[in-house]
Scaffold this motif. Structure first.
Motif, short mmCIF file in Angstrom:
data_model
loop_
_atom_site.label_atom_id
_atom_site.label_comp_id
_atom_site.label_asym_id
_atom_site.label_seq_id
_atom_site.Cartn_x
_atom_site.Cartn_y
_atom_site.Cartn_z
N GLU A 195 0.82 -1.20 0.00
CA GLU A 195 0.00 0.00 0.00
C GLU A 195 0.86 1.26 0.00
N GLU A 196 1.99 1.23 0.71
CA GLU A 196 2.90 2.37 0.71
C GLU A 196 3.51 2.57 -0.68
N TRP A 197 3.95 1.47 -1.30
CA TRP A 197 4.47 1.55 -2.68
C TRP A 197 3.41 2.11 -3.62
N LEU A 198 2.19 1.65 -3.46
CA LEU A 198 1.10 2.10 -4.32
C LEU A 198 0.85 3.60 -4.14
N LEU A 199 0.84 4.06 -2.91
CA LEU A 199 0.59 5.47 -2.62
C LEU A 199 1.68 6.36 -3.20
N LEU A 200 2.94 5.98 -2.99
CA LEU A 200 4.05 6.80 -3.48
C LEU A 200 4.09 6.80 -5.01
N THR A 201 3.86 5.66 -5.62
CA THR A 201 3.90 5.58 -7.08
C THR A 201 2.72 6.34 -7.69
N ARG A 202 1.58 6.25 -7.05
CA ARG A 202 0.40 6.98 -7.54
C ARG A 202 0.67 8.49 -7.52
N GLU A 203 1.28 8.97 -6.44
CA GLU A 203 1.59 10.40 -6.35
C GLU A 203 2.64 10.79 -7.38
N HIS A 204 3.63 9.92 -7.63
CA HIS A 204 4.67 10.21 -8.62
C HIS A 204 4.05 10.41 -10.00
N PHE A 205 3.19 9.51 -10.42
CA PHE A 205 2.58 9.64 -11.74
C PHE A 205 1.57 10.78 -11.80
N ARG A 206 0.93 11.07 -10.68
CA ARG A 206 0.02 12.21 -10.65
C ARG A 206 0.77 13.51 -10.91
N ARG A 207 1.94 13.66 -10.25
CA ARG A 207 2.73 14.87 -10.46
C ARG A 207 3.23 14.97 -11.89
N LEU A 208 3.68 13.86 -12.45
CA LEU A 208 4.13 13.87 -13.84
C LEU A 208 3.00 14.27 -14.78
N ALA A 209 1.82 13.74 -14.55
CA ALA A 209 0.68 14.06 -15.41
C ALA A 209 0.31 15.54 -15.29
N LEU A 210 0.31 16.08 -14.07
CA LEU A 210 0.00 17.49 -13.89
C LEU A 210 1.02 18.38 -14.58
N ASP A 211 2.30 18.04 -14.46
CA ASP A 211 3.33 18.82 -15.12
C ASP A 211 3.18 18.77 -16.64
N ALA A 212 2.84 17.60 -17.16
CA ALA A 212 2.66 17.46 -18.61
C ALA A 212 1.47 18.30 -19.08
N LEU A 213 0.38 18.29 -18.33
CA LEU A 213 -0.78 19.11 -18.70
C LEU A 213 -0.43 20.59 -18.67
N HIS A 214 0.34 21.00 -17.66
CA HIS A 214 0.74 22.41 -17.59
C HIS A 214 1.62 22.79 -18.78
N GLN A 215 2.58 21.92 -19.11
CA GLN A 215 3.45 22.20 -20.26
C GLN A 215 2.65 22.27 -21.55
N LEU A 216 1.68 21.38 -21.71
CA LEU A 216 0.85 21.41 -22.92
C LEU A 216 0.09 22.73 -23.03
N ALA A 217 -0.58 23.12 -21.95
CA ALA A 217 -1.34 24.36 -22.00
C ALA A 217 -0.43 25.56 -22.25
N GLU A 218 0.75 25.57 -21.59
CA GLU A 218 1.68 26.67 -21.81
C GLU A 218 2.20 26.68 -23.24
N GLY A 219 2.51 25.49 -23.77
CA GLY A 219 3.02 25.43 -25.14
C GLY A 219 2.03 25.95 -26.15
N TYR A 220 0.76 25.56 -26.01
CA TYR A 220 -0.26 26.06 -26.92
C TYR A 220 -0.51 27.55 -26.70
N LYS A 221 -0.40 27.98 -25.44
CA LYS A 221 -0.61 29.41 -25.16
C LYS A 221 0.47 30.25 -25.83
N LEU A 222 1.73 29.79 -25.75
CA LEU A 222 2.82 30.55 -26.37
C LEU A 222 2.67 30.60 -27.89
#
Length: 444
Positions: A156-183
Motif C-alpha cells: 500500500e505504501e508503494w502504491l501510494l508513493l507511485t500513484r503520487e509520482h505519476f500524478r505529479r508527472l501528469a499534472l506537469d505534462a498538462l501544464h506544459q501542454l497548456a503553456e506550449g499552446y498558449k505561447l
C-alpha cells in the motif's frame, strides 16, 4: 500492438492479443503482475515478493502462496514456458528458483513505461507538444485506481508513493501542454488541458491562474472571473486559506479588462545583437585555477543529472569561511556548462555586510543575469564569456515570459531602465517588447 499489454495508469487493464484478460484468480495476482510490470528493470527476490504481498503469513506459507499465485498468473496471461533468459519462447516472466522479473525483451507493452519515455524523449528542449499529447492520453485516472491490498502495508505504501509520482508527472505534462499552446497563441487547444489540470488539482493556484488567463484570452471574461470565485471557494473549503496575491491581482486585471493576450512567439527567433564585450574575437578573462574536490564535484554532477531527468532537488554546500564553497560552485558551474550546451545558469548572492542586508538580493542577482545583466560578472571573472553569451542570447525567450508572467517584478526587483537598455541593444527590431517595457518602466 504488443501481444501482452498492461495498462496501469487508471484502472488496471490487461489484454492478450487484443482481448481482455479477466481470469485472474485473486486480487493479489493482479497486484503481483502490476508490481512486476512497473518495476521491470530488475529481478525481484521471491522471498521479498512473498513478504510484500503476504506479510501476515509465516515465510513458508507466504512462499507457497507466491508459487500458487504465480502459477495462476502465468496461466491467465498465457505465458510460454518460463526460464531464466528471454531466449527461445520469450516468456513474459523470467523465473528462477530465487527471482521473478517481467521480461522487457518479450512482446509486452506497459503504459507507464511508454508515458515516462514520452516525457523524457531526447530533444534539444522540452518534450514536443505531440509527445505530451500522446503521454497525457495514456493517463485514464490515478495509477492502479482499482487495486488495493489492505493486508499489506508495504504494498500500500508503494502504491501510494507511485500513484503520487505519476500524478505529479501528469499534472506537469498538462501544464506544459497548456503553456506550449498558449505561447503559440493556440488558446482553444490549450483550454482542455488547463481544465483537466484544475479538475485533477483544484487547489493548485498556478493551474487556476493558467485557466483564468486562457478563458480571458478566448473572450470568456465572465467565465474567467467565475473561475476565480470557484478558486476562492475551493481554497477556503479545502485549505482554509485565501488566494495568493498573484491570483487576486490576475482577477483584478481581468475584471478591469487590462489583461491582453501575449504576443505570439515568432516562427523564427529574433536575431540577437551581441554587445562588444561578447565579441568572440575579444580576449576572455582567465578562469581561476581549481584543483581537488573530485568527490564533491561528482556529487553535484549527480544532482544535476537527476534534475535534467526531471528529478530536481535542493542541495546545500556548507563550510566555514575560506574553505572553498564559492570556488567549488564556480568549478561545478563551468563543468556543467561545458557538458551541456543548452544549459542556462543564473545565480544570486547574499550579503552579510550590513546586518540583515537585502533579503531579495539573491533573487535580484539571478533575475538580472537571466535578463542579460552579465558584463559585470564577466569582468569580475566569475562567469566565462560563453556563460555570459548564453544568457544574453536567451533574451528572446526570457523577455516574453517576463512580460507575460512577471511584469510586476520590473521596478521592485529588476531595474526597468537597465533592462530596457539591454533589450534595445540586443533586440532593437522588437518594437512590441520595447514599447511594453517602456510603459512598465514608466509606471514603476
Amino acid at each position: 500492438m504488443a501481444r501482452l499489454s498492461i495498462r496501469l495508469l487508471g484502472p488496471m487493464q490487461v489484454t492478450l492479443d487484443g482481448q481482455p484478460v479477466t481470469r485472474f484468480e485473486t486480487a493479489k495476482a493482479r497486484a503481483l503482475l502490476a508490481y512486476l510490470a512497473l518495476e521491470a528493470d530488475r529481478p525481484h527476490p521471491r522471498n521479498l515478493l512473498a513478504e510484500l504481498l503476504w506479510p501476515e503469513r509465516p515465510p513458508g506459507a507466504a512462499s507457497a502462496n507466491l508459487r500458487h499465485t504465480l502459477a495462476t498468473l502465468r496461466q491467465a496471461i498465457g505465458d510460454p514456458t518460463a526460464g531464466p533468459s528471454p531466449q527461445a519462447s520469450s516468456p513474459y516472466l523470467l523465473i528462477t528458483r530465487q527471482t521473478i522479473q517481467l521480461n522487457s525483451a518479450s512482446d509486452t507493452w506497459v503504459d507507464a513505461h511508454a508515458f515516462t519515455a514520452l516525457l523524457h524523449a531526447p530533444s534539444p528542449g522540452q518534450p514536443s507538444l505531440a509527445a505530451l499529447e500522446e503521454a497525457v492520453a495514456l493517463v485514464r485516472g490515478p495509477f492502479l485506481e482499482d487495486i488495493s491490498v489492505p493486508d499489506s502495508p508495504a504494498f500500500e505504501e508503494w502504491l501510494l508513493l507511485t500513484r503520487e509520482h505519476f500524478r505529479r508527472l501528469a499534472l506537469d505534462a498538462l501544464h506544459q501542454l497548456a503553456e506550449g499552446y498558449k505561447l503559440a497563441a493556440a488558446y482553444p487547444q490549450a483550454l482542455p488541458h488547463a481544465w483537466r489540470h484544475v479538475e485533477l488539482e483544484p487547489c493548485d493556484e498556478r493551474a487556476q491562474r493558467q485557466l483564468m488567463r486562457l478563458l480571458a484570452y478566448t473572450g470568456q471574461r465572465h467565465a474567467a472571473l467565475a473561475q476565480y470565485e470557484a478558486c476562492c471557494r475551493v481554497l477556503a473549503t479545502e485549505l482554509g486559506v485565501e488566494p495568493e496575491p498573484a491570483t487576486t491581482e490576475l482577477s483584478r486585471r481581468i475584471r478591469d479588462d487590462q489583461l491582453l493576450p501575449p504576443s505570439p512567439a515568432p516562427e523564427r527567433q529574433p536575431v540577437v545583437r551581441l554587445p562588444a564585450f561578447l565579441d568572440p574575437e575579444a580576449k576572455d578573462v582567465a578562469a581561476p585555477l581549481f584543483v581537488a574536490r573530485e568527490r564533491e564535484l561528482a556529487t553535484l554532477q549527480s544532482f544535476l543529472h537527476g534534475a535534467l531527468e526531471g528529478h530536481g532537488r535542493v542541495a546545500f554546500v556548507a563550510g566555514g569561511p575560506g574553505q572553498g564553497k564559492t570556488a567549488l560552485l564556480g568549478e561545478f558551474s563551468r563543468q556543467a556548462l561545458d557538458a551541456h550546451p543548452q544549459l542556462l545558469l543564473a545565480r544570486g548572492n547574499c550579503s552579510a555586510i550590513s546586518g540583515i542586508g537585502d533579503p531579495y538580493l539573491p533573487f535580484r542577482n539571478a533575475l538580472a543575469m537571466l535578463t542579460g545583466d552579465v558584463e559585470a560578472p564577466w569582468l569580475a571573472g566569475t562567469i566565462s564569456r560563453d556563460h555570459a553569451r548564453r544568457l544574453w542570447q536567451a533574451l528572446p525567450l526570457v523577455i516574453p515570459a517576463l512580460l507575460e508572467s512577471g511584469p510586476a517584478l520590473i521596478g521592485p526587483i529588476l531595474s526597468g531602465e537597465s533592462l530596457l537598455a539591454r533589450v534595445a541593444c540586443a533586440l532593437p527590431d522588437q518594437a512590441g517588447w520595447l514599447e511594453r517595457l517602456r510603459a512598465l518602466t514608466a509606471r514603476a
